[in-house]
Design a protein around this motif. Structure first.
Motif, short mmCIF file in Angstrom:
data_model
loop_
_atom_site.label_atom_id
_atom_site.label_comp_id
_atom_site.label_asym_id
_atom_site.label_seq_id
_atom_site.Cartn_x
_atom_site.Cartn_y
_atom_site.Cartn_z
N GLN A 221 0.83 -1.20 0.00
CA GLN A 221 0.00 0.00 0.00
C GLN A 221 0.87 1.26 0.00
N ILE A 222 1.95 1.21 0.75
CA ILE A 222 2.88 2.35 0.78
C ILE A 222 3.48 2.57 -0.60
N ARG A 223 3.89 1.48 -1.26
CA ARG A 223 4.47 1.60 -2.60
C ARG A 223 3.45 2.18 -3.58
N ASP A 224 2.23 1.68 -3.51
CA ASP A 224 1.18 2.18 -4.41
C ASP A 224 0.89 3.65 -4.17
N ASN A 225 0.90 4.06 -2.91
CA ASN A 225 0.65 5.46 -2.58
C ASN A 225 1.75 6.36 -3.15
N ILE A 226 2.98 5.90 -3.04
CA ILE A 226 4.11 6.68 -3.57
C ILE A 226 3.99 6.82 -5.09
N LYS A 227 3.65 5.72 -5.76
CA LYS A 227 3.56 5.76 -7.23
C LYS A 227 2.43 6.66 -7.71
N SER A 228 1.43 6.89 -6.88
CA SER A 228 0.29 7.72 -7.28
C SER A 228 0.58 9.21 -7.15
N LEU A 229 1.70 9.56 -6.53
CA LEU A 229 2.03 10.96 -6.29
C LEU A 229 2.64 11.61 -7.52
N PRO A 230 2.54 12.95 -7.64
CA PRO A 230 3.28 13.67 -8.69
C PRO A 230 4.78 13.46 -8.48
N PHE A 231 5.55 13.62 -9.55
CA PHE A 231 6.97 13.31 -9.47
C PHE A 231 7.69 14.10 -8.38
N ASP A 232 7.41 15.39 -8.26
CA ASP A 232 8.10 16.20 -7.26
C ASP A 232 7.89 15.67 -5.85
N HIS A 233 6.70 15.17 -5.58
CA HIS A 233 6.43 14.59 -4.26
C HIS A 233 7.09 13.22 -4.14
N GLN A 234 7.04 12.47 -5.22
CA GLN A 234 7.70 11.16 -5.24
C GLN A 234 9.18 11.28 -4.90
N ILE A 235 9.85 12.20 -5.59
CA ILE A 235 11.29 12.28 -5.44
C ILE A 235 11.69 12.84 -4.08
N ALA A 236 10.81 13.62 -3.46
CA ALA A 236 11.08 14.08 -2.09
C ALA A 236 11.12 12.90 -1.13
N ILE A 237 10.17 11.97 -1.32
CA ILE A 237 10.17 10.74 -0.52
C ILE A 237 11.38 9.88 -0.89
N GLY A 238 11.66 9.83 -2.20
CA GLY A 238 12.79 9.05 -2.68
C GLY A 238 14.10 9.52 -2.08
N LYS A 239 14.28 10.83 -1.96
CA LYS A 239 15.51 11.36 -1.39
C LYS A 239 15.69 10.91 0.06
N LYS A 240 14.58 10.93 0.81
CA LYS A 240 14.66 10.49 2.20
C LYS A 240 14.99 9.00 2.28
N MET A 241 14.34 8.21 1.43
CA MET A 241 14.61 6.77 1.41
C MET A 241 16.05 6.49 0.99
N TYR A 242 16.53 7.28 0.05
CA TYR A 242 17.91 7.15 -0.44
C TYR A 242 18.90 7.39 0.70
N LYS A 243 18.70 8.47 1.44
CA LYS A 243 19.59 8.79 2.56
C LYS A 243 19.46 7.76 3.67
N ASP A 244 18.21 7.38 3.98
CA ASP A 244 17.99 6.40 5.05
C ASP A 244 18.65 5.07 4.72
N PHE A 245 18.56 4.67 3.45
CA PHE A 245 19.16 3.40 3.03
C PHE A 245 20.66 3.42 3.29
N MET A 246 21.32 4.50 2.86
CA MET A 246 22.78 4.57 3.02
C MET A 246 23.18 4.63 4.49
N GLU A 247 22.37 5.31 5.30
CA GLU A 247 22.70 5.44 6.71
C GLU A 247 22.50 4.13 7.48
N THR A 248 21.54 3.31 7.04
CA THR A 248 21.20 2.10 7.80
C THR A 248 21.68 0.81 7.14
#
Length: 279
Positions: A221-248
């Motif tokens: 459901q989280i993945r589907d919600n992200i995909k339904s967002l406009p790109f600018d909102h998607q990539i804002a979430i993507g940036k956080k996930m990108y940083k979180d992935f590298m940190e953890t």
């Protein structure tokens, strides 16, 4: 221009820069020219440099091969060069920076890796990539790169609108080739790969390894919600996930390895650290 009133102390750096104190251009030449090559050209064509607007005749004595730390013992091979381009493209992509810059960096890296692949492996994978991209795909990717590279034959050409996803797709291809050539991905590439997998989880047929149906459904459901967002909102979430992935990443890797050493399944490891339900 810097005037003669610029104070000059007796420090080693100002001693080096003293001959350039009245001409910013001279400093730039010293910083960005290859000293050895410059000296060689001066010896071969002294008149040219004596009359140059930078007045190199009286400044050249201040330039030597080590004066500005320009010597290096580290050689960069094709694979490392491609890695650096890919990682810069990834950073710019998640920062939602200029899409053309991302495209050009990613395409340059991809083309190097595509040309390099047959020299590293004879499995024919580069041919499969070639067929997958197809004539129109190559035309689109190289067309944009050439648009930004040349203007001699088409000075009035216009480029159609460009979307960040176009650059993202090229990064995907470059990352695939990099992994097949090097045997692994850099941490930034792994984080990018994680993000693209999340976006295309169902489309590319990633198998759900979490046997906890409720938790798996929540993540879907989280993945589907992200995909339904406009790109600018998607990539804002993507940036956080990108940083979180590298940190953890290292901590998560140790967690999984520890769980596996105890004979736990992936689902049991998640149960232990995330709980068995959304509550």
């Amino acid at each position: 221009m810097l005037g003669p009133h610029v104070p000059v102390s007796s420090s080693p750096m100002t001693t080096i820069l003293a001959p350039f104190a009245t001409d910013v251009g001279g400093v730039l030449i010293a910083l960005w020219s290859n000293p050895t090559s410059l000296l060689g050209q001066l010896a071969a064509h002294p008149a040219t440099y004596q009359e140059s607007k930078f007045g190199l005749k009286h400044r050249i004595t201040a330039i030597d091969s080590g004066a500005f730390g320009m010597t290096s013992t580290h050689n960069i091979d094709k694979l490392e060069g491609a890695r650096r381009l890919i990682e810069t493209a990834i950073d710019l992509f998640f920062d939602n920076k200029d899409s053309l810059s991302v495209h050009n960096l990613a395409y340059s890296a991809f083309k190097v890796l595509f040309d390099l692949y047959p020299h590293k492996s004879g499995d024919g994978f580069s041919k499969q990539i070639d067929e997958l991209i197809g004539r129109e795909g190559w035309k689109s990717m190289s067309g944009i790169a050439n648009f930004l590279k040349h203007a001699d034959k088409d000075p009035d050409a216009l480029l159609q609108s460009h979307h960040p996803i176009q650059g993202m797709i090229i990064i995907v291809f470059a990352v695939i080739l990099f992994r097949r050539i090097s045997g692994d991905l850099s941490l930034k590439m792994k984080a990018f790969d994680y993000w693209t997998d999340e976006l295309a989880y169902d489309e590319i047929g990633i198998k759900e390894v979490d046997e906890n149906a409720e938790r798996a459904a929540l993540f879907k459901q989280i993945r589907d919600n992200i995909k339904s967002l406009p790109f600018d909102h998607q990539i804002a979430i993507g940036k956080k996930m990108y940083k979180d992935f590298m940190e953890t990443f290292e901590r998560a890797t140790r967690m999984i390895e520890k769980g596996q050493s105890k004979g736990l399944s992936f689902t049991q490891i998640l149960d232990e650290h995330l709980g068995t339900s959304r509550m």
